[in-house]
Design a protein around this motif. Structure first.
Motif, PDB file in Angstrom:
ATOM      1  N   ALA A  23       5.179   2.248 -13.952  1.00  0.00           N
ATOM      2  CA  ALA A  23       5.269   3.145 -12.772  1.00  0.00           C
ATOM      3  C   ALA A  23       4.369   2.784 -11.694  1.00  0.00           C
ATOM      4  CB  ALA A  23       5.240   4.672 -13.467  1.00  0.00           C
ATOM      5  N   LEU A  24       3.298   2.558 -12.042  1.00  0.00           N
ATOM      6  CA  LEU A  24       2.406   2.307 -10.832  1.00  0.00           C
ATOM      7  C   LEU A  24       2.694   0.988 -10.172  1.00  0.00           C
ATOM      8  CD1 LEU A  24      -0.647   2.425  -9.563  1.00  0.00           C
ATOM      9  CD2 LEU A  24      -1.364   0.981 -11.349  1.00  0.00           C
ATOM     10  N   THR A  25       3.360   0.039 -10.864  1.00  0.00           N
ATOM     11  CA  THR A  25       3.844  -1.292 -10.234  1.00  0.00           C
ATOM     12  C   THR A  25       4.807  -0.985  -9.153  1.00  0.00           C
ATOM     13  OG1 THR A  25       3.259  -2.632 -12.044  1.00  0.00           O
ATOM     14  CG2 THR A  25       5.030  -3.512 -10.439  1.00  0.00           C
ATOM     15  N   ILE A  26       5.817  -0.071  -9.290  1.00  0.00           N
ATOM     16  CA  ILE A  26       6.881   0.535  -8.781  1.00  0.00           C
ATOM     17  C   ILE A  26       6.408   1.170  -7.293  1.00  0.00           C
ATOM     18  CG2 ILE A  26       8.863   1.810  -8.344  1.00  0.00           C
ATOM     19  CD1 ILE A  26       9.555   1.349 -11.540  1.00  0.00           C
ATOM     20  N   VAL A  27       5.283   2.283  -7.613  1.00  0.00           N
ATOM     21  CA  VAL A  27       4.759   2.934  -6.628  1.00  0.00           C
ATOM     22  C   VAL A  27       4.210   2.100  -5.569  1.00  0.00           C
ATOM     23  CG1 VAL A  27       3.109   4.868  -6.028  1.00  0.00           C
ATOM     24  CG2 VAL A  27       4.993   4.851  -8.032  1.00  0.00           C
ATOM     25  N   LEU A  28       3.307   1.068  -6.125  1.00  0.00           N
ATOM     26  CA  LEU A  28       2.415   0.172  -5.125  1.00  0.00           C
ATOM     27  C   LEU A  28       3.286  -0.735  -4.456  1.00  0.00           C
ATOM     28  CD1 LEU A  28      -0.398  -1.108  -7.673  1.00  0.00           C
ATOM     29  CD2 LEU A  28      -0.522   0.346  -5.858  1.00  0.00           C
ATOM     30  N   ALA A  29       4.524  -1.051  -5.147  1.00  0.00           N
ATOM     31  CA  ALA A  29       5.392  -1.852  -4.179  1.00  0.00           C
ATOM     32  C   ALA A  29       6.024  -1.221  -2.899  1.00  0.00           C
ATOM     33  CB  ALA A  29       6.456  -2.532  -5.151  1.00  0.00           C
ATOM     34  N   MET A  30       6.384   0.079  -3.156  1.00  0.00           N
ATOM     35  CA  MET A  30       6.920   0.752  -2.161  1.00  0.00           C
ATOM     36  C   MET A  30       5.944   1.133  -1.124  1.00  0.00           C
ATOM     37  SD  MET A  30      10.138   0.765  -2.860  1.00  0.00           S
ATOM     38  CE  MET A  30       9.956  -0.724  -3.618  1.00  0.00           C
ATOM     39  N   GLY A  31       4.824   1.813  -1.735  1.00  0.00           N
ATOM     40  CA  GLY A  31       3.607   1.827  -0.805  1.00  0.00           C
ATOM     41  C   GLY A  31       3.304   0.729   0.104  1.00  0.00           C
ATOM     42  N   VAL A  32       3.124  -0.430  -0.393  1.00  0.00           N
ATOM     43  CA  VAL A  32       2.726  -1.589   0.398  1.00  0.00           C
ATOM     44  C   VAL A  32       3.689  -1.812   1.401  1.00  0.00           C
ATOM     45  CG1 VAL A  32       2.105  -4.123   0.309  1.00  0.00           C
ATOM     46  CG2 VAL A  32       1.059  -2.377  -1.352  1.00  0.00           C
ATOM     47  N   THR A  33       4.999  -1.876   1.043  1.00  0.00           N
ATOM     48  CA  THR A  33       6.038  -2.496   1.839  1.00  0.00           C
ATOM     49  C   THR A  33       6.914  -1.350   2.625  1.00  0.00           C
ATOM     50  OG1 THR A  33       7.520  -2.066   0.107  1.00  0.00           O
ATOM     51  CG2 THR A  33       6.578  -4.469   0.493  1.00  0.00           C
ATOM     52  N   ARG A  34       6.949  -0.179   2.462  1.00  0.00           N
ATOM     53  CA  ARG A  34       7.702   0.761   3.230  1.00  0.00           C
ATOM     54  C   ARG A  34       6.792   2.005   3.518  1.00  0.00           C
ATOM     55  NH1 ARG A  34      13.117  -0.995   3.492  1.00  0.00           N
ATOM     56  NH2 ARG A  34      13.617   1.098   4.021  1.00  0.00           N
ATOM     57  N   GLY A  35       5.531   2.090   3.016  1.00  0.00           N
ATOM     58  CA  GLY A  35       4.807   3.322   3.700  1.00  0.00           C
ATOM     59  C   GLY A  35       4.127   4.264   2.495  1.00  0.00           C
ATOM     60  N   TRP A  36       2.926   4.512   2.466  1.00  0.00           N
ATOM     61  CA  TRP A  36       2.505   5.318   1.104  1.00  0.00           C
ATOM     62  C   TRP A  36       2.827   6.768   1.096  1.00  0.00           C
ATOM     63  CZ3 TRP A  36       0.604   3.187  -2.960  1.00  0.00           C
ATOM     64  CH2 TRP A  36       0.014   1.954  -2.697  1.00  0.00           C
ATOM     65  N   ARG A  37       3.318   7.296   2.639  1.00  0.00           N
ATOM     66  CA  ARG A  37       3.863   8.820   2.494  1.00  0.00           C
ATOM     67  C   ARG A  37       5.090   8.903   1.516  1.00  0.00           C
ATOM     68  NH1 ARG A  37       5.289  12.169   8.228  1.00  0.00           N
ATOM     69  NH2 ARG A  37       5.972  13.851   7.263  1.00  0.00           N
ATOM     70  N   SER A  38       5.810   7.805   1.973  1.00  0.00           N
ATOM     71  CA  SER A  38       7.166   7.950   1.390  1.00  0.00           C
ATOM     72  C   SER A  38       7.099   7.806  -0.056  1.00  0.00           C
ATOM     73  CB  SER A  38       8.159   7.046   1.829  1.00  0.00           C
ATOM     74  OG  SER A  38       8.275   7.197   3.404  1.00  0.00           O
ATOM     75  N   ALA A  39       6.253   6.926  -0.595  1.00  0.00           N
ATOM     76  CA  ALA A  39       5.922   6.369  -1.928  1.00  0.00           C
ATOM     77  C   ALA A  39       5.433   7.342  -2.713  1.00  0.00           C
ATOM     78  CB  ALA A  39       5.407   5.145  -2.183  1.00  0.00           C
ATOM     79  N   LEU A  40       4.382   8.287  -2.057  1.00  0.00           N
ATOM     80  CA  LEU A  40       3.790   9.408  -2.724  1.00  0.00           C
ATOM     81  C   LEU A  40       4.393  10.604  -2.811  1.00  0.00           C
ATOM     82  CD1 LEU A  40       0.036   8.699  -1.307  1.00  0.00           C
ATOM     83  CD2 LEU A  40       1.109   8.341  -3.494  1.00  0.00           C
ATOM     84  N   ALA A  41       5.488  10.850  -1.623  1.00  0.00           N
ATOM     85  CA  ALA A  41       6.386  11.880  -1.891  1.00  0.00           C
ATOM     86  C   ALA A  41       7.331  11.955  -3.110  1.00  0.00           C
ATOM     87  CB  ALA A  41       7.237  11.963  -0.301  1.00  0.00           C
ATOM     88  N   GLY A  42       8.000  10.632  -3.261  1.00  0.00           N
ATOM     89  CA  GLY A  42       8.633  10.412  -4.290  1.00  0.00           C
ATOM     90  C   GLY A  42       8.132  10.590  -5.594  1.00  0.00           C
ATOM     91  N   THR A  43       6.944  10.201  -5.714  1.00  0.00           N
ATOM     92  CA  THR A  43       6.036  10.337  -7.046  1.00  0.00           C
ATOM     93  C   THR A  43       5.834  12.008  -7.092  1.00  0.00           C
ATOM     94  OG1 THR A  43       5.082   8.249  -6.753  1.00  0.00           O
ATOM     95  CG2 THR A  43       4.030   9.767  -7.836  1.00  0.00           C
ATOM     96  N   ALA A  44       5.308  12.439  -6.085  1.00  0.00           N
ATOM     97  CA  ALA A  44       5.174  13.925  -6.280  1.00  0.00           C
ATOM     98  C   ALA A  44       6.467  14.574  -6.714  1.00  0.00           C
ATOM     99  CB  ALA A  44       4.643  14.686  -4.861  1.00  0.00           C
TER     100      ALA A  44
END
Length: 255
Positions: A23-44
């Motif tokens: 799961a961390l790999t997926i979130v990291l990939a999204m955070g690095v390329t598309r933005g951490w706000r969106s990646a963390l919102a999806g995680t939450a």
């Protein structure tokens, strides 16, 4: 602490650790390329959905089924789940299936994120949100399944939850410190071990639960909980025999 409790905690810790790493790999990939706000919102959002799923599934298992039936259901589910993990581990160990690589998975996820069109809604990138939500939720469901089945089967939810929680904290800390996928983790070996543990515990509880068809109560294994390491060892022997035999069978079939 009894040996079975140690085994329970180790099983939920190891299985959860593997799922959290993916799961961390997926979130990291999204955070690095598309933005951490969106990646963390999806995680939450995924965590909220998982909390609701956990409450519903845990309540249903713990209140609707008699003890012997619960052991049969939990044991059967764990056995099926464990055999799926073992099947993949055997194929990877025998060279018939590519080994899982978090670095390659990260590269694939980042490439897909860069190709995706921009689609922002309410200040959140839709692609990053959905991919993060899906990745965390699907991996999280497996963690929930393992924790609930182990916890209810052993009547020790605290140890099961504790093992998963420690695994989650360690993965989060490692991800925050390293800012990259945990590719150095021997994930394939860990998955092999998890498959053995799931199959061993699953066999133990499923056979105990078969007593519901005879006396209406759980059966007892010779030696009690000491049968669990014996069952794990038996599954190890079977899996190693398959690792040696499958390449030969494939070669003979090709000829």
């Amino acid at each position: 602490m009894p040996g079975a409790t140690w085994g329970l905690t180790a099983s939920t810790f190891t299985a959860s650790f593997v799922e959290f790493v993916e799961a961390l790999t997926i979130v990291l990939a999204m955070g690095v390329t598309r933005g951490w706000r969106s990646a963390l919102a999806g995680t939450a959002a995924a965590l909220v959905a998982l909390a609701a799923f956990t409450a519903a599934a845990g309540y249903a298992l713990s209140t609707w089924l008699p003890p012997a039936v619960l052991q049969l259901v939990v044991g059967t589910l764990l056995l099926i789940f464990g055999l799926q993990w073992l099947r993949k581990a055997v194929l990877r160990s025998s060279g018939l299936k590519a080994r899982h690589d978090e670095a390659e998975e990260f590269a694939a996820q980042t490439a897909a994120a860069r190709r995706a069109a921009a689609d922002s809604r309410f200040g959140v990138d839709a692609f990053a949100f959905v991919v993060s939500f899906k990745g965390v939720f699907l991996e999280g469901v497996e963690v929930v399944f393992i924790v609930i089945t182990f916890g209810t089967g052993a009547a020790n939810m605290g140890a099961a939850v504790g093992g998963a929680a420690v695994a989650g904290v360690l993965v989060l800390i490692a991800g925050a410190v390293l800012h990259r996928p945990l590719a150095m983790i021997p994930e394939n070996t860990l998955k092999y071990g998890v498959g053995l543990l799931l199959a061993g515990f699953g066999t133990f509880w499923a056979v105990e639960g078969l007593g519901v068809f005879t006396e209406g109560e759980s059966l007892a294994w010779p030696g009690g909980e000491w049968a669990i390491p014996v069952l794990v060892a038996c599954w190890l022997l079977v899996s190693r025999a398959l690792v040696l035999a499958l390449p030969r069978l494939k070669l003979e079939a090709a000829q």
